[in-house]
Design an enzyme around this catalytic site. Structure first.
Site, mmCIF file in Angstrom:
data_model
loop_
_atom_site.group_PDB
_atom_site.id
_atom_site.type_symbol
_atom_site.label_atom_id
_atom_site.label_comp_id
_atom_site.label_asym_id
_atom_site.label_seq_id
_atom_site.Cartn_x
_atom_site.Cartn_y
_atom_site.Cartn_z
ATOM 1 N N SER A 1 34.575 -49.705 -48.024
ATOM 2 C CA SER A 1 34.773 -48.903 -49.226
ATOM 3 C C SER A 1 35.147 -47.488 -48.812
ATOM 4 O O SER A 1 34.746 -47.016 -47.737
ATOM 5 C CB SER A 1 33.480 -48.870 -50.051
ATOM 6 O OG SER A 1 33.531 -47.865 -51.056
ATOM 7 N N TYR B 1 24.536 -47.277 -51.107
ATOM 8 C CA TYR B 1 25.769 -48.072 -51.088
ATOM 9 C C TYR B 1 26.724 -47.557 -50.017
ATOM 10 O O TYR B 1 27.262 -48.329 -49.211
ATOM 11 C CB TYR B 1 26.434 -48.029 -52.465
ATOM 12 C CG TYR B 1 27.741 -48.780 -52.535
ATOM 13 C CD1 TYR B 1 27.760 -50.157 -52.718
ATOM 14 C CD2 TYR B 1 28.960 -48.118 -52.408
ATOM 15 C CE1 TYR B 1 28.957 -50.859 -52.776
ATOM 16 C CE2 TYR B 1 30.161 -48.805 -52.463
ATOM 17 C CZ TYR B 1 30.160 -50.175 -52.651
ATOM 18 O OH TYR B 1 31.336 -50.864 -52.693
#
Length: 251
Positions: free
Chosen positions: A140, A154
């Site tokens: 990501s 995250y």
């Protein structure tokens, strides 16, 4: 050339769209996820468009370590060879650290990092046994720098997952039978991003467009890629190097 591609988290979102686009390119598929009903629907959809494709499906919860190894080994045995393995499964839960939601952050860490570790271990067992192949990690853009509030855990898990594959690239440097790719997606429409705010939606692209950029980078066997390239490749430089006061305003 037709390849057999294993994709985890393939029942929806980026994983499902990757399956469609890889099938369009002529590749065979090994798809796994928790929701087998969606996998079967996807399988029927792909075979309806491409009756000559092979589409194998299996149930898999990537937090079940033993199941990860079993499913990967079963796919390899049934299909003969897995040319490419895409570690894609993940979740987007999280809460600001120290606010009483360790449960949410732990679930994210177990799924996105420990689950990614299990998948990477299982993938490398398959690839080492057959003497080569292509491992792809879906990380990501959040992995490029520590993020605040609910994104903290995250971002950390996605950075850790990326480093697993970066380490393998160093280990196997010079061995042409192995390829390693880390993808850093920006804001792409998916179930995980349904709660995105107005600012994020300004730079969000459709699932089809975002995945097309991912598939293109994978097909080129890029070492790493921010996808889609615009605006995320230029923004990656800013994210990594902006002074903290500037970066804080960005996030």
């Amino acid at each position: 050339m037709t390849h057999t591609i294993l994709i985890t988290g393939a029942s929806s979102g980026l994983g499902a769209e990757m399956a469609r686009q890889f099938a369009d390119l002529g590749h065979d598929l090994a798809l796994c996820a928790r929701r087998t009903d969606r996998l079967e629907e996807l399988r029927a959809e792909i075979l309806g468009a491409h009756p000559d494709r092979i589409v194998a499906v299996k149930a898999l919860d990537v937090t079940d370590d033993d199941a990860v190894f079993t499913v990967f080994e079963e796919f390899a045995a049934e299909l003969g060879r897995i040319d490419r393995i895409v570690v894609n499964a993940g979740i987007g839960k999280g809460a600001p650290l120290g606010t009483g939601r360790f449960d949410a952050n732990r679930e994210t860490a177990i799924t996105n990092f420990v689950g990614a570790l299990a998948q990477t271990e299982a993938a490398m067992q398959v690839l080492r046994a057959q003497g080569g192949g292509h491992l792809v990690m879906v990380s990501s853009m959040s992995a490029l720098r520590g993020l605040p509030r609910s994104m903290a855990t995250y971002a950390a898990t996605k950075a850790g997952a990326a480093h697993l594959v970066e380490g393998l690239r160093t280990e196997f440097y010079g061995q042409d039978s192995y390829d390693f790719t880390v993808l850093y997606p920006g804001w792409i429409e998916s179930e995980m991003n349904e709660g995105a705010g107005a600012a994020q939606r300004k730079v969000m692209v459709s699932t089809e467009k975002g995945v097309a950029a991912m598939v293109a980078a994978i097909e080129k066997r890029r070492a790493s890629a921010c996808v889609p390239p615009l605006p995320w490749a230029p923004l990656s430089v800013l994210m990594k190097h902006a002074p903290l006061p500037v970066f804080r305003r960005m996030v």
